[in-house]
Scaffold this motif. Sequence first.
Motif, PDB file in Angstrom:
ATOM      1  N   GLY A 171      30.727  53.132  49.982  1.00 41.95           N
ATOM      2  CA  GLY A 171      29.958  53.075  51.222  1.00 41.95           C
ATOM      3  C   GLY A 171      28.910  54.136  51.388  1.00 41.95           C
ATOM      4  O   GLY A 171      28.388  54.332  52.495  1.00 41.95           O
ATOM      5  N   TRP A 199      22.853  48.988  50.543  1.00 43.04           N
ATOM      6  CA  TRP A 199      22.729  47.721  49.832  1.00 43.04           C
ATOM      7  C   TRP A 199      21.274  47.424  49.490  1.00 43.04           C
ATOM      8  O   TRP A 199      20.987  46.641  48.575  1.00 43.04           O
ATOM      9  CB  TRP A 199      23.289  46.583  50.684  1.00 43.04           C
ATOM     10  CG  TRP A 199      24.780  46.584  50.752  1.00 43.04           C
ATOM     11  CD1 TRP A 199      25.563  47.304  51.593  1.00 43.04           C
ATOM     12  CD2 TRP A 199      25.676  45.822  49.928  1.00 43.04           C
ATOM     13  NE1 TRP A 199      26.890  47.052  51.349  1.00 43.04           N
ATOM     14  CE2 TRP A 199      26.994  46.137  50.333  1.00 43.04           C
ATOM     15  CE3 TRP A 199      25.493  44.901  48.903  1.00 43.04           C
ATOM     16  CZ2 TRP A 199      28.113  45.563  49.744  1.00 43.04           C
ATOM     17  CZ3 TRP A 199      26.611  44.330  48.306  1.00 43.04           C
ATOM     18  CH2 TRP A 199      27.909  44.659  48.728  1.00 43.04           C
ATOM     19  N   MET A 216      33.678  44.024  54.879  1.00 46.39           N
ATOM     20  CA  MET A 216      32.579  44.200  53.933  1.00 46.39           C
ATOM     21  C   MET A 216      32.793  43.308  52.714  1.00 46.39           C
ATOM     22  O   MET A 216      31.858  42.665  52.213  1.00 46.39           O
ATOM     23  CB  MET A 216      32.519  45.670  53.520  1.00 46.39           C
ATOM     24  CG  MET A 216      31.293  46.064  52.720  1.00 46.39           C
ATOM     25  SD  MET A 216      29.820  46.355  53.729  1.00 46.39           S
ATOM     26  CE  MET A 216      28.906  44.838  53.428  1.00 46.39           C
ATOM     27  N   ARG A 252      27.460  47.359  56.546  1.00 44.39           N
ATOM     28  CA  ARG A 252      27.892  48.690  56.103  1.00 44.39           C
ATOM     29  C   ARG A 252      27.734  49.706  57.236  1.00 44.39           C
ATOM     30  O   ARG A 252      28.618  50.557  57.457  1.00 44.39           O
ATOM     31  CB  ARG A 252      27.081  49.131  54.885  1.00 44.39           C
ATOM     32  CG  ARG A 252      27.506  50.502  54.331  1.00 44.39           C
ATOM     33  CD  ARG A 252      26.642  50.899  53.141  1.00 44.39           C
ATOM     34  NE  ARG A 252      25.327  51.361  53.534  1.00 44.39           N
ATOM     35  CZ  ARG A 252      24.979  52.650  53.678  1.00 44.39           C
ATOM     36  NH1 ARG A 252      25.880  53.601  53.450  1.00 44.39           N
ATOM     37  NH2 ARG A 252      23.757  52.979  54.015  1.00 44.39           N
ATOM     38  N   LYS A 258      30.830  52.015  58.948  1.00 46.84           N
ATOM     39  CA  LYS A 258      30.741  53.311  58.277  1.00 46.84           C
ATOM     40  C   LYS A 258      31.966  54.179  58.527  1.00 46.84           C
ATOM     41  O   LYS A 258      32.280  55.073  57.734  1.00 46.84           O
ATOM     42  CB  LYS A 258      29.471  54.049  58.723  1.00 46.84           C
ATOM     43  CG  LYS A 258      29.422  54.445  60.183  1.00 46.84           C
ATOM     44  CD  LYS A 258      28.123  55.169  60.497  1.00 46.84           C
ATOM     45  CE  LYS A 258      28.065  55.687  61.921  1.00 46.84           C
ATOM     46  NZ  LYS A 258      28.165  54.613  62.919  1.00 46.84           N
ATOM     47  N   TRP A 282      36.999  53.590  53.922  1.00 44.17           N
ATOM     48  CA  TRP A 282      36.462  53.477  52.572  1.00 44.17           C
ATOM     49  C   TRP A 282      37.240  54.407  51.654  1.00 44.17           C
ATOM     50  O   TRP A 282      37.676  55.493  52.048  1.00 44.17           O
ATOM     51  CB  TRP A 282      34.988  53.879  52.552  1.00 44.17           C
ATOM     52  CG  TRP A 282      34.073  52.977  53.311  1.00 44.17           C
ATOM     53  CD1 TRP A 282      33.824  53.017  54.654  1.00 44.17           C
ATOM     54  CD2 TRP A 282      33.256  51.926  52.791  1.00 44.17           C
ATOM     55  NE1 TRP A 282      32.914  52.046  55.004  1.00 44.17           N
ATOM     56  CE2 TRP A 282      32.555  51.364  53.866  1.00 44.17           C
ATOM     57  CE3 TRP A 282      33.055  51.415  51.506  1.00 44.17           C
ATOM     58  CZ2 TRP A 282      31.657  50.300  53.718  1.00 44.17           C
ATOM     59  CZ3 TRP A 282      32.171  50.366  51.335  1.00 44.17           C
ATOM     60  CH2 TRP A 282      31.475  49.818  52.427  1.00 44.17           C
TER      61      TRP A 282
END
Length: 434
Positions: free
Chosen positions: A224, A228, A389, A418, A422, A426
């Motif tokens: 993360g 992207w 995600m 994302r 956040k 992750w």
Amino acid sequence: MSGGRDGAGALPGGRGPRGGPPGGRGRAYTIVALCLALLAAGVVAGVEWARRWEGSVTLLGNWTGGDEDRFRREVLEPLEREHRIRVVYQGSSAESQVLAADVEAGTPPDVVVMPGPGELAAYAGQGRLKPLDGLFDPDHYDPMWAPEVAGAVHWVPVKADLKSMVWHPGALPEAEVARIARDPGEWCLALESGATSGWPGTDWVEDVLLQQAGWETYQKWATGRLPWTDGAVRKAWTTWGALVGAGDRQRVQRAPLANYADPWGGADPACVEERLEHQASFVRSGTHWTAVRGRYAHSKAVIPDARRNATAWEVAGDLAAMLRDTPGARALIRHLADPGTARLGFTANRAVPTGTYDTDPMTGRVDATLRARGTMRCWDASDAMPPAMRDAFHQAALRFLAAPDELPERLAVLEEMRGRHKDAAWLPTVCGNG
């Protein structure tokens, strides 16, 4: 003579010694029958005592059909015999949905086996998983397989698979593999997988990024910390699209509807004459690849602009985690991590004897790659991402295949996702060579 009784003691109605019970011999018959009944009851009680469970454990997994039968027979039944712990197993292809519903209802299974760490990391962050301290030796695994998350180790690998593989007929030289890989018509492509349809496409994007940009960039993206919309990520998508013919109507019509498990079979197979398939080690025993004596090459041999001087492998695995800390759950985790327990496939446990696959050079090679120190391995990125995600990534792969010109919009949606997640759980790392 008195009454109506004769000297033999016959009762009214004429029943006496010749008429059967209840005379002296009748009483004997009754006693024998009673003894036999008591003996039978004792035998039954003894059997029940011998089979009496000393505990139980509930287990949710994603293995069904023949895989479930083998898992029960080779892995679970030995635990039941040795420890008298009854394992109540539920297998489901919709495991994520089943687990979420059970957790919400307050009735989670004691232990769950799930593919990939992303979803488990989310449960660990919520405090739903129990630490596995003391239940297995972490030194038996590369830390990337069983990392510390939320202050503890919360899962242990049960089964491992190697990715970054391009399968081809055994008679085809590797140099020829690289040449024909430039023809989209040579690639077998199947993306259907129920609720997780699209993941074979995400495997492609992930692997292209890993081979082109290197594991450091891959790890930043999978954890993360890389947008992207980054150029390296965008290049990975476009490279995949060019390799497999994204936008080609004929391919698009077949690939999303063909099941990844057997794209060569069925009444209307997606793949017939294709000679290449980008897929994990589990396909080695599939009917098609055994028929052509299938072999594999590392994906960097066919991916344009791949780094030739560094070798990194994408990997996947099924992980066991504990949601309820009970004696049965602890015994099951110990059993699954025990080097002596039967394996459903490849293992990440370095304490399992290295000669396990020596009789088969191909599987021995896969095994060495999965467990050797110094080999860079990175988790399948979608399996490592937070569930929302991951699901968005799967859908984006399906849409990109149909409409590659819409890639900027697809990447913008993923980047927005994302940003919204956040603060999700992750993973801190997804790669390692320990």
